[in-house]
Design a protein around this motif. Structure first.
Motif, mmCIF file in Angstrom:
data_model
loop_
_atom_site.group_PDB
_atom_site.id
_atom_site.type_symbol
_atom_site.label_atom_id
_atom_site.label_comp_id
_atom_site.label_asym_id
_atom_site.label_seq_id
_atom_site.Cartn_x
_atom_site.Cartn_y
_atom_site.Cartn_z
ATOM 1 N N GLN A 108 -20.837 -49.459 -41.736
ATOM 2 C CA GLN A 108 -19.515 -50.028 -41.464
ATOM 3 C C GLN A 108 -18.704 -49.138 -40.522
ATOM 4 O O GLN A 108 -18.575 -47.930 -40.757
ATOM 5 N N ALA A 109 -18.203 -49.764 -39.472
ATOM 6 C CA ALA A 109 -17.414 -49.055 -38.452
ATOM 7 C C ALA A 109 -18.159 -47.813 -37.957
ATOM 8 O O ALA A 109 -17.535 -46.794 -37.622
ATOM 9 N N SER A 110 -19.502 -47.941 -37.905
ATOM 10 C CA SER A 110 -20.354 -46.835 -37.449
ATOM 11 C C SER A 110 -19.996 -45.522 -38.150
ATOM 12 O O SER A 110 -20.009 -44.450 -37.538
ATOM 13 N N ALA A 111 -19.668 -45.639 -39.440
ATOM 14 C CA ALA A 111 -19.361 -44.457 -40.278
ATOM 15 C C ALA A 111 -18.259 -43.589 -39.678
ATOM 16 O O ALA A 111 -18.259 -42.372 -39.841
ATOM 17 N N GLN A 112 -17.320 -44.235 -39.017
ATOM 18 C CA GLN A 112 -16.170 -43.489 -38.468
ATOM 19 C C GLN A 112 -14.936 -43.627 -39.363
ATOM 20 O O GLN A 112 -13.834 -43.304 -38.955
ATOM 21 N N MET A 113 -15.152 -44.115 -40.575
ATOM 22 C CA MET A 113 -14.023 -44.277 -41.499
ATOM 23 C C MET A 113 -13.859 -43.023 -42.350
ATOM 24 O O MET A 113 -14.829 -42.316 -42.625
ATOM 25 N N CYS A 114 -12.635 -42.805 -42.797
ATOM 26 C CA CYS A 114 -12.412 -41.643 -43.666
ATOM 27 C C CYS A 114 -13.080 -41.849 -45.013
ATOM 28 O O CYS A 114 -13.252 -40.910 -45.778
ATOM 29 N N THR A 115 -13.463 -43.086 -45.305
ATOM 30 C CA THR A 115 -14.126 -43.379 -46.570
ATOM 31 C C THR A 115 -15.649 -43.520 -46.416
ATOM 32 O O THR A 115 -16.340 -43.843 -47.382
ATOM 33 N N SER A 116 -16.170 -43.279 -45.224
ATOM 34 C CA SER A 116 -17.613 -43.425 -45.013
ATOM 35 C C SER A 116 -18.385 -42.348 -45.769
ATOM 36 O O SER A 116 -17.981 -41.194 -45.822
ATOM 37 N N VAL A 117 -19.515 -42.772 -46.303
ATOM 38 C CA VAL A 117 -20.389 -41.852 -47.025
ATOM 39 C C VAL A 117 -21.215 -41.032 -46.043
ATOM 40 O O VAL A 117 -21.675 -41.541 -45.029
ATOM 41 N N GLN A 118 -21.387 -39.769 -46.339
ATOM 42 C CA GLN A 118 -22.224 -38.914 -45.494
ATOM 43 C C GLN A 118 -23.425 -38.338 -46.253
ATOM 44 O O GLN A 118 -24.527 -38.321 -45.745
ATOM 45 N N ASN A 119 -23.171 -37.889 -47.460
ATOM 46 C CA ASN A 119 -24.198 -37.151 -48.208
ATOM 47 C C ASN A 119 -24.658 -37.945 -49.431
ATOM 48 O O ASN A 119 -23.880 -38.177 -50.348
ATOM 49 N N ILE A 120 -25.942 -38.328 -49.424
ATOM 50 C CA ILE A 120 -26.494 -39.127 -50.517
ATOM 51 C C ILE A 120 -27.446 -38.241 -51.317
ATOM 52 O O ILE A 120 -28.496 -37.829 -50.820
ATOM 53 N N HIS A 121 -27.006 -37.916 -52.517
ATOM 54 C CA HIS A 121 -27.774 -36.988 -53.356
ATOM 55 C C HIS A 121 -28.697 -37.765 -54.296
ATOM 56 O O HIS A 121 -28.235 -38.583 -55.085
ATOM 57 N N VAL A 122 -30.000 -37.476 -54.202
ATOM 58 C CA VAL A 122 -30.998 -38.180 -55.015
ATOM 59 C C VAL A 122 -31.899 -37.137 -55.672
ATOM 60 O O VAL A 122 -32.362 -36.210 -55.005
ATOM 61 N N PRO A 123 -32.148 -37.277 -56.974
ATOM 62 C CA PRO A 123 -33.021 -36.292 -57.642
ATOM 63 C C PRO A 123 -34.450 -36.354 -57.099
ATOM 64 O O PRO A 123 -34.972 -37.454 -56.832
ATOM 65 N N ALA A 124 -35.044 -35.191 -56.956
ATOM 66 C CA ALA A 124 -36.418 -35.102 -56.412
ATOM 67 C C ALA A 124 -37.394 -35.922 -57.239
ATOM 68 O O ALA A 124 -38.340 -36.509 -56.714
ATOM 69 N N GLY A 125 -37.144 -35.987 -58.546
ATOM 70 C CA GLY A 125 -38.063 -36.692 -59.432
ATOM 71 C C GLY A 125 -37.857 -38.200 -59.463
ATOM 72 O O GLY A 125 -38.460 -38.890 -60.288
ATOM 73 N N SER A 150 -32.341 -32.153 -59.832
ATOM 74 C CA SER A 150 -32.131 -33.071 -60.950
ATOM 75 C C SER A 150 -30.844 -33.822 -60.664
ATOM 76 O O SER A 150 -30.093 -33.471 -59.745
ATOM 77 N N ALA A 151 -30.560 -34.826 -61.470
ATOM 78 C CA ALA A 151 -29.301 -35.554 -61.298
ATOM 79 C C ALA A 151 -28.131 -34.601 -61.504
ATOM 80 O O ALA A 151 -27.123 -34.668 -60.778
ATOM 81 N N GLU A 152 -28.255 -33.705 -62.483
ATOM 82 C CA GLU A 152 -27.176 -32.744 -62.746
ATOM 83 C C GLU A 152 -26.976 -31.824 -61.547
ATOM 84 O O GLU A 152 -25.839 -31.509 -61.180
ATOM 85 N N ALA A 153 -28.082 -31.393 -60.953
ATOM 86 C CA ALA A 153 -27.979 -30.527 -59.769
ATOM 87 C C ALA A 153 -27.326 -31.284 -58.616
ATOM 88 O O ALA A 153 -26.513 -30.733 -57.871
ATOM 89 N N CYS A 154 -27.695 -32.567 -58.477
ATOM 90 C CA CYS A 154 -27.075 -33.392 -57.423
ATOM 91 C C CYS A 154 -25.564 -33.457 -57.630
ATOM 92 O O CYS A 154 -24.777 -33.303 -56.686
ATOM 93 N N LEU A 155 -25.179 -33.691 -58.871
ATOM 94 C CA LEU A 155 -23.751 -33.814 -59.182
ATOM 95 C C LEU A 155 -23.033 -32.497 -58.926
ATOM 96 O O LEU A 155 -21.925 -32.471 -58.372
ATOM 97 N N ARG A 156 -23.683 -31.416 -59.320
ATOM 98 C CA ARG A 156 -23.062 -30.104 -59.135
ATOM 99 C C ARG A 156 -22.838 -29.827 -57.653
ATOM 100 O O ARG A 156 -21.766 -29.388 -57.239
ATOM 101 N N GLU A 157 -23.857 -30.113 -56.852
ATOM 102 C CA GLU A 157 -23.751 -29.856 -55.419
ATOM 103 C C GLU A 157 -22.681 -30.765 -54.785
ATOM 104 O O GLU A 157 -21.838 -30.309 -54.010
ATOM 105 N N ALA A 158 -22.711 -32.018 -55.158
ATOM 106 C CA ALA A 158 -21.757 -32.968 -54.553
ATOM 107 C C ALA A 158 -20.325 -32.604 -54.903
ATOM 108 O O ALA A 158 -19.427 -32.668 -54.050
ATOM 109 N N THR A 159 -20.088 -32.226 -56.146
ATOM 110 C CA THR A 159 -18.706 -31.935 -56.546
ATOM 111 C C THR A 159 -18.247 -30.577 -56.010
ATOM 112 O O THR A 159 -17.077 -30.411 -55.687
ATOM 113 N N THR A 160 -19.188 -29.646 -55.894
ATOM 114 C CA THR A 160 -18.831 -28.373 -55.244
ATOM 115 C C THR A 160 -18.384 -28.626 -53.811
ATOM 116 O O THR A 160 -17.378 -28.085 -53.338
#
Lengths: 553, 553
Positions: free
Chosen positions: B336-353, B460-470
């Protein structure tokens, strides 16, 4: 609903209503009279104060690295001999940080309830606070009980009322539903959370230690922020008493007492900068000198900063009904608390051609003479009205302006020591009054801390008003007064002061004109150099918290 | 009560109610469909836009010293050929100052009424604004009509609702009476006046010129402050259209049109600094890059500063009901809007498993593949969803990250030009997607402006969350998303994001996840580096005015 919130709910509701309507109301009677309190509380309060003298003040805070404190009573000239914990700021903040999550996560009502309880208990120690304030700030007993006591508690409750209103404006949850194109309905449950900013540092002043202490503590604490109180080195004990009460209530309610802490210091080893520089400090409330206030405003750019400093408060006398009454009101301001109040008058502008008084006239010299006579009347019982000088340096200030008198005009009234039978060594000074004209603006446009004032001869009432309002705009004003029988002039004066970013009072007589009423008078406009914040408006509280939300489909 | 206030009163009341309850509501339909509008308005709006091309934009402001403007359509690559007044800032401010007293002295209802009328008339030019936004910001027609049009108007009305609430909290007058000692009763009539601070400078961004334009204008203007709009050099025309409307309404209502002015510039000759440095500037609203936003926050210490910048918005995928639906929602944000929005997602965290999907599981690679497939689906009709790139430099950014892919992980999806039959020379880029692990945090923790995203493999999902919130805490976040079927994980994620000073959305599918709803979503928390202000809360408006009072005995 928390127990404490329920217990004090009626008081809060009344405060909110009083703020909304701005009528006269108080939650804390300002008179120390035993007719109100009975015989025992004044005596017991004094005894509790005296029991603290010459000892280590009982305050156990993490990060103590020694003792500090060098308070000296302006009444006796003797050190109080009380020591306070000297703090390692980093260690203290590390401890404070532990308590933050549970305080952040508490319901606003829980936090408000605790603040209400703190105020209520402080009301129970108004007598020891009055003695503590006397023997640090140097206020008279009456003023110490009221100005930095009961009246300040009202300001605290007022700030709490606004914090409550601001937080109540944020709903806790919402249901949200709408159609996006043909794709179907999106239905979201949303939750909104009030989030604190960080530590609020409250820098208290020497003359009225708790005037901003209660309101700033309440505003920050109620919105989820821990508070570090930083007393002036000359007036630690009143702040310590508040700290003790706050920590007690927090601990009793299962919260970390370190959410309210105190960092005391001495003039020789000041401790303010580490607090201002700590990354966890997010809010600074400051009352004190214009110079340091301005420095904080300009340099603490990553903090929210609320300041109340001082200006060169003015009176413009255009005409009056009763010369003696008017002069009495103005002279009261020159004497009260030895003109060490932020609301004390400094510059009295009088037209050279004199003024209308009732059916007659009074010359400039007659007006000046009336002011002098009124000062003498007020000095009949100086200990009650004037108190003492908080700082030795004020005597030097008086000396300096005495020396400037001849060059810039003439000495109307010399300052001298006041006679306090109970306290023969009290540090005192009666008002020094200079007569000058507007050529002396370089000397009267400074905020002069202490009992120095000017009767300033202006070309006309309009010229007086122009000069006074220019100074309010450029040099700051917390209070301004106009005396006039002329409605047009009053309208013009209101416009001129207001447009200069200053509030104005018209024709006040028969009451202490320095008085600023909680719940009714917006104290400090924030539009002139005398401070950027107001006790209390919505802006004083609305930015102390932020809002985060979560939404689930 | 002013006529305009009365006319729009119902709209204002609805907006206030919606803000208080935060349900879904809009005053300005966001669809440009002729089913809603009829055949004529879209055609007429386009014609009005086209009539402006290649001409001097009709805007007569005092202090014009030439012409400026160098907008180029990202769709055609052609200059718009519109010139705007180049302003002498001092001369403009001198003119603005003339209009300030009558605006300051107008009743809040008068000012609010005028702002409501401005919004209403802007709603009448949404079609020309959409074309103007397309050919400057590069948005798609649909998005230009909604995002920087109707939705932004809603934000403006929302800000107005808060300004109204904040000003209504200050009573106009009060009667105050109390006893002072035995001296008799003091009886005061008090009046309270709302006072503006000074000029509000509104710095608009290139991608959504009016997203903060309407709300900042409304917040400052309604509270008595004149406004100077400073458009981004790439997107002047939408701001000029607003300026014209505002000046028209002000003049019709007997106020100085210079109370809303525009200072346009070009990249080569920027004009922002003189506005920031002018002593009459008291408020700065900024939307744009984090770097300049931070500079303003730190350096404009004598102004009120409200910023909205950007962060590295994240998604944490722990589990989901339907892989395709989840991937579709996330991929929509990448396109959407070529990800030029302030609400555009950049980092998608997915557990390795991998993750749980409904009754089964999907591996990390299957999740990545689903995201890729969803992007391809969205690219079936790219012109509507992606629009164009506002800035040539974004192509360089894409090039740079393409080059980093091999070193830091692998290229999941290369970016390429999109095919727009109507606009063969359109500047476009499809999403560039990199697969990395957390070792690559140095590259994904920057806010990258444009269609570059990362699928980040966490332990892990917890690691993803930790990294994203940091990252939210340290690098900023305006939106954050979590997908999980696990209530405990959702609770944990809400806590973690909220405590990092970020808002979070859970399990959003079937709707554009970039969407922020006026009156319901508090947009930007102010607690992380992505901005210090929120659209819209009480704090956004409460400090834009101050209160002065007068009291008479």
């Amino acid at each position: 609903m928390s127990d404490l919130f329920a217990r004090h709910r009626e008081t809060l509701d009344k405060a909110v209503d009083a703020c909304n309507q701005r009528y006269s109301w108080t939650a804390y009677p300002e008179s120390p009279s035993s007719k109100i309190w009975g015989q025992e509380p004044p005596v017991a309060g004094k005894a509790r104060f005296e029991a603290l003298l010459g000892k280590d003040y009982p305050l156990a805070q993490p990060g103590e690295i020694g003792r500090t404190g060098a308070e000296v009573s302006p009444y006796t000239g003797e050190p109080l001999g009380i020591s306070y914990p000297k703090m390692d700021v980093d260690a203290l903040y590390t401890a404070i940080e532990q308590g933050m999550p549970s305080w952040r996560d508490a319901a606003p009502e829980t936090r408000i309830g605790i603040c209400l309880e703190i105020l209520d208990r402080c009301a129970g120690q108004l007598f020891e606070n009055a003695h503590a304030t006397m023997h640090t700030s140097g206020q008279s007993y009456i003023m110490a009980f009221a100005g930095s006591g009961a009246n300040a508690l009202d300001r605290g409750l007022e700030a709490l009322a606004y914090a409550y209103k601001a937080m109540a404006d944020v709903p806790q949850a919402a249901q949200w539903e709408r159609q996006f194109g043909k794709g179907g309905a999106a239905k979201l449950a949303k939750r909104y959370r009030i989030m604190p900013r960080g530590v609020g540092v409250v820098i208290c002043c020497a003359t009225f230690p708790l005037w901003n202490g209660y309101p700033a503590l309440c505003a920050s604490l109620a919105t989820g922020n821990p508070v570090v109180l930083k007393p002036h080195p000359a007036a630690i004990l009143p702040v310590a008493l508040l700290t003790t009460v706050a920590r007690e209530v927090l601990a009793e309610q299962g919260f970390d007492p370190n959410l309210v802490s105190m960092v005391a210091d001495t003039r020789d080893e000041p401790a303010t900068m580490p607090l201002l520089e700590h990354p966890l400090t997010a809010i600074v409330d400051f009352t004190g000198s214009p110079g340091f206030g301005r420095w904080i405003e300009r340099n603490c750019t990553d903090k929210l900063v609320y300041t109340e400093t001082a200006g060169c408060n003015s009176v413009v006398i255009e005409s009056c009904e009763n010369l003696e009454a008017m002069a009495g009101a103005v002279a009261h301001s020159l004497c009260q608390a030895s003109a060490q109040m932020c609301t004390s008058v400094q510059n009295i502008h009088v037209p050279a051609g004199g003024i209308v008084v009732g059916d007659g006239r009074a010359s400039f010299d007659e007006v000046a003479a009336a002011l002098l006579a009124a000062v003498e009347r007020h000095l009949a019982n100086p200990q009650v009205l004037c108190g003492t000088l908080v700082d030795e340096a004020i005597l030097g200030t008086i000396e300096r302006y005495r020396g400037l008198a001849a060059e810039h005009g003439r000495l109307l009234r010399d300052s001298g020591p006041l006679d306090y039978p109970d306290f023969p060594r009290a540090r005192t000074a009666s008002p020094l009054m200079l007569e000058v004209n507007e050529a002396a603006r370089d000397i009267y446009r400074d905020e002069i801390f202490g009992p120095v004032s000017f009767v300033i001869k202006g070309e006309s009432a309009e010229a007086c008003l122009r000069e006074a309002t220019t100074n309010a705009r450029e040099c700051g004003a917390i209070t301004s007064h106009v005396y006039s029988l002329n409605e047009d002039f009053l309208d013009q004066a209101e416009q001129a002061y207001n447009n200069a970013g200053a509030s104005v009072a018209c024709n006040l007589v028969g009451m202490p004109i320095n008085f600023a009423a909680a719940y009714s008078d917006y104290h400090v406009t924030g539009l002139n150099p005398a401070g950027n914040a107001c006790l209390t408006d919505m802006a004083f509280v609305a930015s102390r918290f932020r809002i985060v939300q979560s939404k689930r489909m």
